[in-house]
Scaffold this active site. Structure first.
Site, mmCIF file in Angstrom:
data_model
loop_
_atom_site.group_PDB
_atom_site.id
_atom_site.type_symbol
_atom_site.label_atom_id
_atom_site.label_comp_id
_atom_site.label_asym_id
_atom_site.label_seq_id
_atom_site.Cartn_x
_atom_site.Cartn_y
_atom_site.Cartn_z
ATOM 1 N N ASN A 63 10.168 -36.989 69.405
ATOM 2 C CA ASN A 63 10.959 -35.277 68.043
ATOM 3 C C ASN A 63 11.807 -34.324 68.696
ATOM 4 O O ASN A 63 12.755 -34.326 69.163
ATOM 5 C CB ASN A 63 9.711 -34.363 68.076
ATOM 6 N N GLU A 116 13.854 -31.729 66.836
ATOM 7 C CA GLU A 116 13.883 -30.465 66.048
ATOM 8 C C GLU A 116 14.677 -29.890 65.194
ATOM 9 O O GLU A 116 16.126 -30.378 66.823
ATOM 10 C CB GLU A 116 12.881 -29.187 66.603
ATOM 11 N N TYR A 125 13.401 -24.922 60.983
ATOM 12 C CA TYR A 125 12.243 -26.384 61.257
ATOM 13 C C TYR A 125 11.546 -26.883 60.475
ATOM 14 O O TYR A 125 11.618 -27.869 61.074
ATOM 15 C CB TYR A 125 11.023 -24.595 61.983
ATOM 16 N N CYS A 168 9.245 -35.881 63.279
ATOM 17 C CA CYS A 168 8.569 -36.254 64.629
ATOM 18 C C CYS A 168 9.245 -37.569 65.485
ATOM 19 O O CYS A 168 9.501 -38.232 64.643
ATOM 20 C CB CYS A 168 7.242 -36.465 63.660
ATOM 21 N N GLU A 224 6.771 -40.290 65.907
ATOM 22 C CA GLU A 224 6.487 -41.389 65.206
ATOM 23 C C GLU A 224 7.507 -42.406 64.788
ATOM 24 O O GLU A 224 7.686 -43.045 64.516
ATOM 25 C CB GLU A 224 5.251 -41.097 64.612
ATOM 26 N N CYS A 266 0.153 -36.562 62.963
ATOM 27 C CA CYS A 266 0.215 -35.679 61.341
ATOM 28 C C CYS A 266 0.020 -36.774 60.287
ATOM 29 O O CYS A 266 0.238 -37.522 61.418
ATOM 30 C CB CYS A 266 1.375 -34.729 61.781
ATOM 31 N N CYS A 288 3.200 -38.908 59.194
ATOM 32 C CA CYS A 288 3.579 -40.219 59.590
ATOM 33 C C CYS A 288 2.371 -40.914 60.047
ATOM 34 O O CYS A 288 2.545 -41.379 59.966
ATOM 35 C CB CYS A 288 3.770 -39.922 61.624
#
Ligand code: THU
Length: 127
Positions: free
Chosen positions: A41, A43, A47, A52, A54, A85, A88
């Protein structure tokens, strides 16, 4: 069966850029021809721009012409197994909806699901 993939997902976790959540996610993706792609991930201070692990692994594979996946292993720094999530799940299912999803706590502690069971009704774009 997936030992190498699982080990790779644990390794990939170290490459996570997660200064805001401190939640590290490492992913290893196995393609149809047994090539592995990893991701973590990433970041962002805004935000919502976070990506992610994946999808990082998936875009690496896809842009190297690997579009069919057998399995994805997902390791995280959390106490519990980290399920992918919803975004993904949709993203992966557009490429290989019947792939194995391996949730990894450690080399010997993991669970295997079918993506189709985790995400049975993907969005399909049809006019
Ligand atoms: N994250 C992933 O990498 N994969 C998921 O499927 C869910 C969440 C990341 C995004 C963010 O950097 C951190 O986990 C906390 O939400």
């Amino acid at each position: 069966m997936y030992e190498e993939l699982i080990a790779e997902s644990i390794k990939a976790k170290k490459l996570s850029h997660s200064p805001y959540s401190n939640f590290r996610v490492g992913v290893a993706l196995l393609t149809k021809d047994n090539t592995m792609f990893s991701g973590a991930n990433v970041e962002c201070s805004s935000y919502g721009l976070t990506i992610c692990a994946e999808r990082v692994a998936a875009v690496k594979a896809i842009t190297e012409r690997h579009k069919i996946f057998k399995a994805v292993a997902i390791a995280s720094s959390g106490k519990d197994f980290a399920f992918p999530c919803g975004a993904c799940r949709q993203f992966l299912s557009e490429f290989s909806e019947n792939m194995d999803v391996i949730l990894v706590k450690s080399k010997r502690n993991y669970q295997i699901y079918k993506l189709q069971n985790l995400f049975p009704h993907k969005f399909i774009f049809k006019l």
